[in-house]
Scaffold this motif. Structure first.
Motif, short mmCIF file in Angstrom:
data_model
loop_
_atom_site.label_atom_id
_atom_site.label_comp_id
_atom_site.label_asym_id
_atom_site.label_seq_id
_atom_site.Cartn_x
_atom_site.Cartn_y
_atom_site.Cartn_z
N CYS A 195 0.86 -1.17 0.00
CA CYS A 195 0.00 0.00 0.00
C CYS A 195 0.90 1.23 0.00
CB CYS A 195 -0.88 -0.05 1.25
SG CYS A 195 -2.01 1.31 1.45
N THR A 196 0.60 2.17 -0.85
CA THR A 196 1.39 3.40 -0.92
C THR A 196 0.45 4.59 -0.85
OG1 THR A 196 3.04 2.33 -2.32
CG2 THR A 196 3.04 4.72 -2.27
N ALA A 197 0.81 5.55 -0.03
CA ALA A 197 0.00 6.75 0.13
C ALA A 197 0.77 7.95 -0.39
CB ALA A 197 -0.36 6.95 1.59
N SER A 198 0.04 8.91 -0.89
CA SER A 198 0.68 10.11 -1.42
C SER A 198 -0.12 11.35 -1.03
CB SER A 198 0.82 10.04 -2.94
OG SER A 198 -0.44 9.90 -3.56
N ARG A 199 0.57 12.48 -1.08
CA ARG A 199 -0.04 13.79 -0.81
C ARG A 199 -0.44 13.94 0.64
NH1 ARG A 199 -3.66 13.80 -6.34
NH2 ARG A 199 -1.91 13.74 -7.78
N LEU A 200 0.38 13.36 1.52
CA LEU A 200 0.20 13.56 2.94
C LEU A 200 1.52 13.24 3.64
CD1 LEU A 200 0.19 10.39 3.76
CD2 LEU A 200 -2.28 10.56 3.54
N ASN A 201 1.60 13.57 4.93
CA ASN A 201 2.77 13.21 5.72
C ASN A 201 2.53 11.83 6.32
OD1 ASN A 201 4.09 15.70 5.29
ND2 ASN A 201 2.87 16.64 6.91
N PHE A 202 3.01 10.83 5.63
CA PHE A 202 2.70 9.44 5.98
C PHE A 202 3.04 9.11 7.41
CE2 PHE A 202 1.57 5.26 4.79
CZ PHE A 202 2.50 4.37 5.31
N ASP A 203 4.13 9.67 7.92
CA ASP A 203 4.52 9.31 9.28
C ASP A 203 3.73 10.06 10.35
OD1 ASP A 203 7.77 11.01 9.12
OD2 ASP A 203 5.73 11.72 8.85
N ASP A 204 2.70 10.77 9.96
CA ASP A 204 1.76 11.34 10.94
C ASP A 204 0.67 10.35 11.33
OD1 ASP A 204 1.63 14.79 9.68
OD2 ASP A 204 3.02 13.78 11.04
N TYR A 205 0.64 9.19 10.66
CA TYR A 205 -0.49 8.28 10.80
C TYR A 205 -0.07 6.87 11.19
CZ TYR A 205 -2.55 11.97 7.92
OH TYR A 205 -2.97 13.17 7.42
N ALA A 206 -0.85 6.29 12.10
CA ALA A 206 -0.81 4.84 12.21
C ALA A 206 -1.51 4.29 10.97
CB ALA A 206 -1.53 4.38 13.47
N VAL A 207 -1.11 3.10 10.58
CA VAL A 207 -1.71 2.47 9.39
C VAL A 207 -2.07 1.04 9.70
CG1 VAL A 207 -0.64 3.95 7.66
CG2 VAL A 207 0.63 2.01 8.54
N GLY A 208 -3.07 0.57 8.99
CA GLY A 208 -3.53 -0.78 9.28
C GLY A 208 -4.11 -1.48 8.08
N TRP A 209 -4.44 -2.74 8.31
CA TRP A 209 -5.09 -3.58 7.31
C TRP A 209 -6.39 -4.11 7.88
CZ3 TRP A 209 -3.34 -3.98 2.41
CH2 TRP A 209 -2.01 -3.61 2.16
N PHE A 210 -7.41 -4.07 7.05
CA PHE A 210 -8.71 -4.66 7.35
C PHE A 210 -9.03 -5.68 6.27
CE2 PHE A 210 -10.72 -1.95 10.66
CZ PHE A 210 -9.74 -0.98 10.76
#
Length: 126
Positions: free
Chosen positions: A22-37
């Motif tokens: 999973c790749t995210a863009s246009r944000l500060n990725f390390d500001d967020y916890a991330v998960g899988w559902f």
């Protein structure tokens, strides 16, 4: 506009392995916890795993503990789920998600997650 794009998944025999990315863009990725559902047909999404912004202390649902490993690379704005020893009951649509928080609450509440990937199908044959 934030984009969250998934890749990976597919068809595998029981006992096999798959990796979801999973790749995210246009944000500060390390500001967020991330998960899988994951979502089984006709059911609500359920939490699989979550990892804090630091990459430490991941959470896992009991059904995947010891088989799945979540990881993140903040330098690449990416998240991965390594799935080993897959079982037919792991067959589902898998979604990555970015939390509203930088830590995992461990409660798997979907409303705590702001941004979602498009989903990728994982099918495990017996």
């Amino acid at each position: 506009q934030v984009q969250v794009v998934q890749s990976g998944g597919g068809l595998v025999q029981a006992g096999g392995s798959l990796t979801l990315s999973c790749t995210a863009s246009r944000l500060n990725f390390d500001d967020y916890a991330v998960g899988w559902f994951r979502q089984f047909p006709g059911k609500e999404r359920e939490g699989v795993s979550c990892i804090h912004w630091t990459g430490g202390s991941p959470y896992y649902d009991d059904s995947v503990k010891g088989r799945f490993t979540i990881s993140r690379d903040n330098t690449k704005n990416s998240l991965a789920l390594q799935m080993n020893s897959l079982k037919p009951e792991d067959t589902a649509m898998y979604h990555c998600a970015l939390s509203k928080f930088d830590y995992c609450t461990g409660a798997w509440r979907q409303y705590e997650y702001n941004y979602w990937g498009q989903g990728t199908q994982v099918t495990v044959s017996a």
